[in-house]
Design an enzyme around this catalytic site. Sequence first.
Site, PDB file in Angstrom:
ATOM      1  N   LYS A   1       8.432  11.005   2.021  1.00 31.34           N
ATOM      2  CA  LYS A   1       9.618  10.351   1.487  1.00 31.34           C
ATOM      3  C   LYS A   1      10.896  11.152   1.780  1.00 31.34           C
ATOM      4  O   LYS A   1      11.947  10.572   2.066  1.00 31.34           O
ATOM      5  CB  LYS A   1       9.469  10.126  -0.025  1.00 31.34           C
TER       6      LYS A   1
ATOM      7  N   PHE B   1      -4.301 -10.113  -3.242  1.00 33.78           N
ATOM      8  CA  PHE B   1      -5.166  -9.399  -2.286  1.00 33.78           C
ATOM      9  C   PHE B   1      -5.428 -10.272  -1.052  1.00 33.78           C
ATOM     10  O   PHE B   1      -4.484 -10.750  -0.446  1.00 33.78           O
ATOM     11  CB  PHE B   1      -6.438  -8.921  -3.002  1.00 33.78           C
TER      12      PHE B   1
ATOM     13  N   ASP C   1       3.143   2.379   4.374  1.00 35.23           N
ATOM     14  CA  ASP C   1       4.171   2.889   3.450  1.00 35.23           C
ATOM     15  C   ASP C   1       5.567   3.010   4.060  1.00 35.23           C
ATOM     16  O   ASP C   1       6.550   2.774   3.370  1.00 35.23           O
ATOM     17  CB  ASP C   1       3.732   4.251   2.906  1.00 35.23           C
TER      18      ASP C   1
ATOM     19  N   HIS D   1      10.932   1.591   3.421  1.00 32.96           N
ATOM     20  CA  HIS D   1       9.720   1.751   2.608  1.00 32.96           C
ATOM     21  C   HIS D   1       8.872   0.493   2.790  1.00 32.96           C
ATOM     22  O   HIS D   1       8.774  -0.344   1.898  1.00 32.96           O
ATOM     23  CB  HIS D   1      10.142   1.934   1.142  1.00 32.96           C
TER      24      HIS D   1
ATOM     25  N   SER E   1       7.052   1.240  -5.013  1.00 31.17           N
ATOM     26  CA  SER E   1       5.873   2.091  -5.157  1.00 31.17           C
ATOM     27  C   SER E   1       4.834   1.426  -6.065  1.00 31.17           C
ATOM     28  O   SER E   1       5.179   0.896  -7.121  1.00 31.17           O
ATOM     29  CB  SER E   1       6.287   3.434  -5.743  1.00 31.17           C
TER      30      SER E   1
ATOM     31  N   ASN F   1      -1.688   7.215 -11.376  1.00 28.55           N
ATOM     32  CA  ASN F   1      -1.107   7.500 -10.053  1.00 28.55           C
ATOM     33  C   ASN F   1      -2.019   8.435  -9.245  1.00 28.55           C
ATOM     34  O   ASN F   1      -1.553   9.176  -8.382  1.00 28.55           O
ATOM     35  CB  ASN F   1       0.297   8.107 -10.193  1.00 28.55           C
ATOM     36  N   SER F   2      -3.318   8.415  -9.531  1.00 23.87           N
ATOM     37  CA  SER F   2      -4.230   9.216  -8.704  1.00 23.87           C
ATOM     38  C   SER F   2      -4.257   8.616  -7.300  1.00 23.87           C
ATOM     39  O   SER F   2      -4.060   7.413  -7.127  1.00 23.87           O
ATOM     40  CB  SER F   2      -5.625   9.246  -9.327  1.00 23.87           C
ATOM     41  N   ARG F   3      -4.503   9.466  -6.321  1.00 27.67           N
ATOM     42  CA  ARG F   3      -4.322   9.036  -4.920  1.00 27.67           C
ATOM     43  C   ARG F   3      -5.414   9.577  -4.015  1.00 27.67           C
ATOM     44  O   ARG F   3      -6.111  10.537  -4.350  1.00 27.67           O
ATOM     45  CB  ARG F   3      -2.962   9.532  -4.419  1.00 27.67           C
TER      46      ARG F   3
ATOM     47  N   ARG G   1       7.129  -6.585  -8.605  1.00 32.95           N
ATOM     48  CA  ARG G   1       6.383  -7.058  -9.784  1.00 32.95           C
ATOM     49  C   ARG G   1       7.343  -7.843 -10.663  1.00 32.95           C
ATOM     50  O   ARG G   1       8.150  -7.250 -11.389  1.00 32.95           O
ATOM     51  CB  ARG G   1       5.812  -5.874 -10.560  1.00 32.95           C
TER      52      ARG G   1
ATOM     53  N   CYS H   1       3.174  -1.287  -5.663  1.00 31.77           N
ATOM     54  CA  CYS H   1       3.337  -2.734  -5.788  1.00 31.77           C
ATOM     55  C   CYS H   1       2.651  -3.494  -4.667  1.00 31.77           C
ATOM     56  O   CYS H   1       2.968  -4.648  -4.405  1.00 31.77           O
ATOM     57  CB  CYS H   1       4.810  -3.101  -5.863  1.00 31.77           C
ATOM     58  N   GLY H   2       1.729  -2.855  -3.939  1.00 30.11           N
ATOM     59  CA  GLY H   2       0.861  -3.638  -3.067  1.00 30.11           C
ATOM     60  C   GLY H   2       1.001  -3.463  -1.568  1.00 30.11           C
ATOM     61  O   GLY H   2       0.422  -4.245  -0.813  1.00 30.11           O
ATOM     62  N   LYS H   3       1.713  -2.436  -1.082  1.00 25.10           N
ATOM     63  CA  LYS H   3       1.848  -2.267   0.374  1.00 25.10           C
ATOM     64  C   LYS H   3       0.511  -1.918   1.028  1.00 25.10           C
ATOM     65  O   LYS H   3       0.109  -2.538   2.009  1.00 25.10           O
ATOM     66  CB  LYS H   3       2.896  -1.186   0.713  1.00 25.10           C
ATOM     67  N   THR H   4      -0.173  -0.891   0.497  1.00 25.82           N
ATOM     68  CA  THR H   4      -1.447  -0.489   1.102  1.00 25.82           C
ATOM     69  C   THR H   4      -2.409  -1.673   1.121  1.00 25.82           C
ATOM     70  O   THR H   4      -3.090  -1.926   2.118  1.00 25.82           O
ATOM     71  CB  THR H   4      -2.061   0.677   0.305  1.00 25.82           C
TER      72      THR H   4
ATOM     73  N   TYR I   1       3.147  17.708  -6.014  1.00 26.54           N
ATOM     74  CA  TYR I   1       2.778  16.303  -5.876  1.00 26.54           C
ATOM     75  C   TYR I   1       3.311  15.701  -4.564  1.00 26.54           C
ATOM     76  O   TYR I   1       4.451  15.944  -4.173  1.00 26.54           O
ATOM     77  CB  TYR I   1       3.287  15.484  -7.069  1.00 26.54           C
TER      78      TYR I   1
ATOM     79  N   ARG J   1       6.258  11.333  -8.510  1.00 27.44           N
ATOM     80  CA  ARG J   1       7.617  11.674  -8.088  1.00 27.44           C
ATOM     81  C   ARG J   1       8.509  11.815  -9.311  1.00 27.44           C
ATOM     82  O   ARG J   1       8.264  11.223 -10.360  1.00 27.44           O
ATOM     83  CB  ARG J   1       8.181  10.587  -7.161  1.00 27.44           C
TER      84      ARG J   1
HETATM   85  P1  GTP Z   1       2.896   3.314  -2.876  1.00 24.96           P
HETATM   86  O1  GTP Z   1       1.856   4.064  -2.114  1.00 24.96           O
HETATM   87  O2  GTP Z   1       3.165   3.906  -4.227  1.00 24.96           O
HETATM   88  O3  GTP Z   1       4.166   3.102  -2.126  1.00 24.96           O
HETATM   89  O4  GTP Z   1       2.272   1.891  -3.291  1.00 24.96           O
HETATM   90  P2  GTP Z   1       1.799   0.569  -2.537  1.00 24.96           P
HETATM   91  O5  GTP Z   1       2.935  -0.394  -2.474  1.00 24.96           O
HETATM   92  O6  GTP Z   1       1.085   0.876  -1.281  1.00 24.96           O
HETATM   93  O7  GTP Z   1       0.788  -0.055  -3.619  1.00 24.96           O
HETATM   94  P3  GTP Z   1      -0.768  -0.373  -3.528  1.00 24.96           P
HETATM   95  O8  GTP Z   1      -1.098  -1.324  -2.420  1.00 24.96           O
HETATM   96  O9  GTP Z   1      -1.503   0.899  -3.540  1.00 24.96           O
HETATM   97  O10 GTP Z   1      -1.011  -1.167  -4.896  1.00 24.96           O
HETATM   98  C1  GTP Z   1      -0.776  -0.600  -6.145  1.00 24.96           C
HETATM   99  C2  GTP Z   1      -1.531  -1.348  -7.204  1.00 24.96           C
HETATM  100  O11 GTP Z   1      -1.231  -2.746  -7.152  1.00 24.96           O
HETATM  101  C3  GTP Z   1      -3.041  -1.207  -7.048  1.00 24.96           C
HETATM  102  O12 GTP Z   1      -3.605  -0.944  -8.299  1.00 24.96           O
HETATM  103  C4  GTP Z   1      -3.467  -2.549  -6.535  1.00 24.96           C
HETATM  104  O13 GTP Z   1      -4.772  -2.874  -6.931  1.00 24.96           O
HETATM  105  C5  GTP Z   1      -2.427  -3.509  -7.107  1.00 24.96           C
HETATM  106  N1  GTP Z   1      -2.216  -4.675  -6.205  1.00 24.96           N
HETATM  107  C6  GTP Z   1      -2.009  -4.630  -4.866  1.00 24.96           C
HETATM  108  N2  GTP Z   1      -1.909  -5.866  -4.336  1.00 24.96           N
HETATM  109  C7  GTP Z   1      -2.056  -6.737  -5.366  1.00 24.96           C
HETATM  110  C8  GTP Z   1      -2.050  -8.174  -5.467  1.00 24.96           C
HETATM  111  O14 GTP Z   1      -1.901  -8.911  -4.491  1.00 24.96           O
HETATM  112  N3  GTP Z   1      -2.210  -8.695  -6.723  1.00 24.96           N
HETATM  113  C9  GTP Z   1      -2.384  -7.907  -7.819  1.00 24.96           C
HETATM  114  N4  GTP Z   1      -2.536  -8.505  -9.000  1.00 24.96           N
HETATM  115  N5  GTP Z   1      -2.404  -6.549  -7.762  1.00 24.96           N
HETATM  116  C10 GTP Z   1      -2.237  -5.975  -6.555  1.00 24.96           C
HETATM  117  C1  SPV Z   2       5.427   6.191  -3.509  1.00 20.97           C
HETATM  118  O1  SPV Z   2       5.635   6.676  -4.631  1.00 20.97           O
HETATM  119  O2  SPV Z   2       6.091   5.232  -3.064  1.00 20.97           O
HETATM  120  C2  SPV Z   2       4.338   6.715  -2.658  1.00 20.97           C
HETATM  121  C3  SPV Z   2       3.673   7.944  -3.048  1.00 20.97           C
HETATM  122  O3  SPV Z   2       4.057   6.140  -1.615  1.00 20.97           O
HETATM  123  S1  SPV Z   2       4.682   9.338  -2.689  1.00 20.97           S
HETATM  124  O4  SPV Z   2       4.309   9.853  -1.387  1.00 20.97           O
HETATM  125  O5  SPV Z   2       4.404  10.307  -3.714  1.00 20.97           O
HETATM  126  O6  SPV Z   2       6.059   8.966  -2.665  1.00 20.97           O
HETATM  127 MN    MN Z   3       5.502   4.544  -1.145  1.00 14.24          MN
END
Ligand code: GTP
Ligand code: SPV
Ligand code: MN
Length: 587
Positions: free
Chosen positions: A207, A490, A278, A227, A249, A364-366, A397, A251-254, A198, A70
């Site tokens: 978004k 995790f 998300d 979000h 973004s 930021n590969s997805r 973070r 920071c661990g949602k997925t 992207y 983004r």
């Molecule tokens: P967006 O899709 O960008 O909105 O991100 P998201 O918030 O869904 O983040 P996602 O869960 O994909 O995590 C992003 C990174 O953080 C990955 O590399 C994960 O491995 C790492 N991560 C997620 N949860 C944890 C955790 O509990 N501890 C640590 N140390 N890293 C984590």
């Molecule tokens: C984010 O950046 O928070 C994402 C990926 O979830 S994007 O759809 O590109 O916004």
């Molecule tokens: Mn997001």
Amino acid sequence: MSSKLAALQRWVDEVAALTRPAKIHWCDGSESEYQQLVQQMLQTGDLIELNQQTHPGCYLHRSSPSDVARVEHLTFVCTKTEEDAGPNNHWMAPADAHAKMDALFDGCMEGRTMYVIPYCMGPIDSPLARCGVEITDSPYVVANMRTMTRMGAAAQARIEREGTFVKGLHSTGELDPERRFIMHFPEELTIKSYGSGYGGNALLGKKCHALRIASYQAKSEGWLAEHMLIVGIENPQGETHYIAAAFPSACGKTNLAMLIPPEAYRQDGWKVWTVGDDICWMRPGADGRLYAINPEAGYFGVAPGTSDATNPNALSTIARDTIFTNVAVTADNQPWWEGLPGTPVTDWQGRPYDPANGPAAHPNSRFTVSAKQCPTWSPRAEDAQGVPISAIVFGGRRPSLIPLVFEAKDWKHGVLVGAAMGSETTAAATGAVGVLRRDSMAMKPFAGYHYGDYFRHWLSFDQPGAKLPKIFHVNWFRKGEDGRFLWPGFGDNLRVLQWMIDRVEGRAAGNHTPIGTLPKAGEIELDDLQLDRATIDTLFHVDHAGWTAELAAIGEYLDSFGERMPTELHDEQQRVAKALHDAAVTP
Ligand code: GTP
Ligand code: SPV
Ligand code: MN
């Protein structure tokens, strides 16, 4: 094809007159349409076939190296007055923005196909769902929108019935960062995006619509577009609590949404159900609780770090029928990223892998994949009325100061905790990574209006009869002096979620401190984690001097929003600052 809704047909005609495509294709969302698009992209090189034995239906897309995230500095909210967009957004006058964008769109689809994508954000029969139409010249966008939204004939029928929809116009253009803008016109329910392919810049349902435009609509209609992930936690008695969590973004949602309980919890019968990873739309139900839907139909998730050790659920979700963007590949043509076993041979730009060039997969590969493929996909994920939310969690973070978890005193304090959120920047947006910034409610890049008005809107949910969720703050990213994460994270994050549920159910007393309620020793099961005493002390410590400085910084941050910042939040900041002060002088 065409539409019987005059407003839709007229807009498509206008866009076609401006962009002058060779062909117009109305997307019906069918499997055969998807397969045709894939075949076409394989021919043009937009997609590269991956190992079909190990990864059936999986393809790789390599974006332009200057178009991988983004672009917040090129993203604008174009309200009539600059004040309404707020200091949290870049602003341009609507007339200027339209002129600028229409000049870019002029003739930009010559020789290309223009795709008309009707889509629905949310279950197609849900009163909470909203529709839009994206026009794009990118087949990659069409393929991704098909996975991420309810796209096609059913959405078009709903649009024609309702007569309203969000208009989104997109072209990949020349992919020139100098000619790239993502413009939002919330008052016109319109989005114009040019020059990027992207995800967050180009998949306009995500978004742009589901957060920036929707948050603006939600404000006047009494709901919230956030979000946030949505996850169901089922206890051994079979009762499920739904939790919504806002982390910035990457920071661990997925990961939290797909959590697998630690072994001992699994044996006791704990289960986790993924509703969304998300975006969360929620509104008060008749019983006063907040009910939430996931407006999306797929996951556009961060690949690096996803492994059997961290997120086996995600790994099995993406074993088939997935589009990977900017990952590396192995010698036998399997997708690869940092964190996976095996060896990359070709990096995300298609070059022979050389560590001197940086990571093999772009940070930021997805992956883009249907939500239904997740083994823990919630049986209530398509519930038209949504799921009731028991707890809202904020987090980011924070390498220092912020404890593993604390609970806000009440809704007002919770809104302050969300407003005060900070996090280190990540690769999800272009710019420096690892810089601590305020990212209120993880919505800094996504709130479609003035943050002061946004916080006021949040406060407005605290009404007689409301049965609001408890609000918590977590920090999975506390670091030790050696720079390593102190908390395993995790799956073990379930231990913290369990404490939240115990608090909701009145089973845990907690330890009341000036910043909020922390777990009392023993209320979170830590014994089998092999954490040393010092680590545990750090994770649950409230550093009064550090927090006093933090509260002062939060006060300055609130001041930066001027008169639109609700006085309640200033008062709340002062209440916490005073509680810290009083605690420091009381022996
Ligand atoms: P967006 O899709 O960008 O909105 O991100 P998201 O918030 O869904 O983040 P996602 O869960 O994909 O995590 C992003 C990174 O953080 C990955 O590399 C994960 O491995 C790492 N991560 C997620 N949860 C944890 C955790 O509990 N501890 C640590 N140390 N890293 C984590
Ligand atoms: C984010 O950046 O928070 C994402 C990926 O979830 S994007 O759809 O590109 O916004
Ligand atoms: Mn997001």
